[in-house]
Design a protein around this motif. Structure first.
Motif, PDB file in Angstrom:
ATOM      1  N   VAL A 202      -0.251   5.040   1.316  1.00 54.94           N
ATOM      2  CA  VAL A 202       0.525   6.190   1.799  1.00 54.94           C
ATOM      3  C   VAL A 202       0.906   6.031   3.278  1.00 54.94           C
ATOM      4  O   VAL A 202       1.981   6.461   3.699  1.00 54.94           O
ATOM      5  N   THR A 203       0.047   5.385   4.074  1.00 50.21           N
ATOM      6  CA  THR A 203       0.379   5.216   5.501  1.00 50.21           C
ATOM      7  C   THR A 203       1.579   4.288   5.689  1.00 50.21           C
ATOM      8  O   THR A 203       2.409   4.520   6.561  1.00 50.21           O
ATOM      9  N   SER A 204       1.671   3.247   4.843  1.00 50.17           N
ATOM     10  CA  SER A 204       2.827   2.339   4.932  1.00 50.17           C
ATOM     11  C   SER A 204       4.114   3.070   4.613  1.00 50.17           C
ATOM     12  O   SER A 204       5.137   2.896   5.285  1.00 50.17           O
ATOM     13  N   LEU A 205       4.065   3.926   3.593  1.00 48.95           N
ATOM     14  CA  LEU A 205       5.259   4.693   3.202  1.00 48.95           C
ATOM     15  C   LEU A 205       5.675   5.652   4.316  1.00 48.95           C
ATOM     16  O   LEU A 205       6.853   5.769   4.651  1.00 48.95           O
ATOM     17  N   LEU A 206       4.690   6.359   4.900  1.00 51.29           N
ATOM     18  CA  LEU A 206       4.998   7.333   5.953  1.00 51.29           C
ATOM     19  C   LEU A 206       5.404   6.659   7.262  1.00 51.29           C
ATOM     20  O   LEU A 206       6.166   7.223   8.042  1.00 51.29           O
ATOM     21  N   ASP A 207       4.917   5.438   7.475  1.00 48.30           N
ATOM     22  CA  ASP A 207       5.292   4.699   8.675  1.00 48.30           C
ATOM     23  C   ASP A 207       6.767   4.296   8.604  1.00 48.30           C
ATOM     24  O   ASP A 207       7.483   4.303   9.604  1.00 48.30           O
ATOM     25  N   LYS A 208       7.221   3.974   7.394  1.00 43.73           N
ATOM     26  CA  LYS A 208       8.634   3.597   7.199  1.00 43.73           C
ATOM     27  C   LYS A 208       9.540   4.826   7.211  1.00 43.73           C
ATOM     28  O   LYS A 208      10.649   4.795   7.720  1.00 43.73           O
ATOM     29  N   ASN A 209       9.061   5.915   6.591  1.00 47.15           N
ATOM     30  CA  ASN A 209       9.864   7.140   6.488  1.00 47.15           C
ATOM     31  C   ASN A 209       8.913   8.332   6.465  1.00 47.15           C
ATOM     32  O   ASN A 209       8.157   8.510   5.516  1.00 47.15           O
ATOM     33  N   SER A 210       8.948   9.141   7.515  1.00 49.88           N
ATOM     34  CA  SER A 210       7.979  10.231   7.646  1.00 49.88           C
ATOM     35  C   SER A 210       8.337  11.475   6.824  1.00 49.88           C
ATOM     36  O   SER A 210       7.622  12.468   6.854  1.00 49.88           O
ATOM     37  N   ASP A 211       9.446  11.429   6.076  1.00 49.94           N
ATOM     38  CA  ASP A 211       9.856  12.584   5.278  1.00 49.94           C
ATOM     39  C   ASP A 211       8.982  12.688   4.020  1.00 49.94           C
ATOM     40  O   ASP A 211       9.007  11.796   3.168  1.00 49.94           O
TER      41      ASP A 211
END
Length: 293
Positions: A202-211
């Motif tokens: 989940v951190t990788s996903l939020l790092d790429k796109n915080s939406d």
């Protein structure tokens, strides 16, 4: 800006909520001056409490998530209002542990696994609802999934994460809770599990796109997703001088007399925020006199 997104799949079989909590986690880090592993534990708890608190809907309701795992961090506490605004506290924010073998922060060891995760829902009734489960590993997300399965009988997938930058600031934070609704069959379960696995950390996903909406659409890529609610969330403390005064009065006149005699006044800091309330000797005397009428 941090926000929360709540959704349901078009087939009515899955409900989901996701949050991005970078700013509020950074605010918590600054208040508690926490080191990375403590920041990660507190950030995960804040994200979870926000998603669970927002589900309550009663205007003045609140949800408290308390994790006592017996690890060096001590108690990790997060409190949410019914909108998903949160505040938190960590007993030992200056704990520092070596990274795990995979290079990640060792939240499980810092929290500990010899204890309980407790959820307290204050729905403004006479008695709050309290549910508690034994910790599985102290990583918080899997412990929360176990809580939903055991206490609320809801099959749940949960992911929580905090990415801490080299300068110890919060680079990304947030998570999601995905729950099966009654009638969901094996095919739905398989699609959810497949989506969770394919999406990755989940951190990788939020790092790429915080939406958080993008996060949900990625994890639930095999479903048609309908967004029900999008709302801003923040680190919000409800302390006030009036509340602190009431706390002092609840100590009783004798205790306050001792305080006045020994210290000539007092300073009280809020455990959730960096506000300090100072009471002079004269103000304490007025409180005591007011109690004695």
């Amino acid at each position: 800006m941090d926000k929360l997104v709540r959704a349901i799949t078009a087939d009515g079989m899955v409900q989901a909520v996701a949050v991005s909590t970078k700013d509020l986690t950074e605010r918590a880090r600054n208040i508690h001056k926490s080191l990375p592993v403590a920041t990660a534990a507190m950030g995960r708890a804040l994200a979870a409490a926000s998603m669970m608190g927002n589900a309550l809907k009663e205007e003045n309701a609140s949800l408290t998530l308390q994790i006592k795992g017996g690890g060096p961090l001590g108690t990790v506490l997060a409190v949410s209002d019914a909108r998903g605004n949160v505040r938190g506290y960590i007993q030992n924010p200056h704990v520092d542990l070596p990274l795990r073998e995979d290079g990640k922060l060792n939240v499980g060891a810092a929290v500990g696994a010899e204890g309980t995760l407790t959820v307290i829902k204050d729905l403004c009734m006479k008695e709050p609802y309290i549910g508690s489960v034994g910790l599985l590993g102290g990583e918080i997300a899997e412990d929360l999934a176990a809580y939903f399965a055991e206490s609320e009988q809801i099959p749940t997938a949960c992911a929580l994460g905090v990415l801490v930058a080299r300068d110890q600031s919060v680079r990304a934070a947030g998570g999601y809770i995905i729950q099966l609704l009654p009638g969901a069959g094996e095919d739905v379960i398989a699609k959810v599990e497949g989506g969770v696995m394919a999406a990755g950390a989940v951190t990788s996903l939020l790092d790429k796109n915080s939406d958080p909406e993008a996060l949900l659409r990625t994890v639930l890529s095999d479903f048609e997703v309908e967004i029900l609610e999008t709302s801003p969330i923040a680190y919000t403390c409800y302390c006030s001088r009036d509340r602190v005064e009431r706390a002092l009065i609840s100590m009783g006149a004798e205790e306050l007399e001792d305080l006045l005699r020994e210290q000539g006044g007092c300073e009280l800091g809020c455990q959730f925020c960096d506000t300090v309330y100072r009471f002079t000797g004269q103000e304490l005397r007025e409180l005591i006199d007011g109690m004695r009428g």
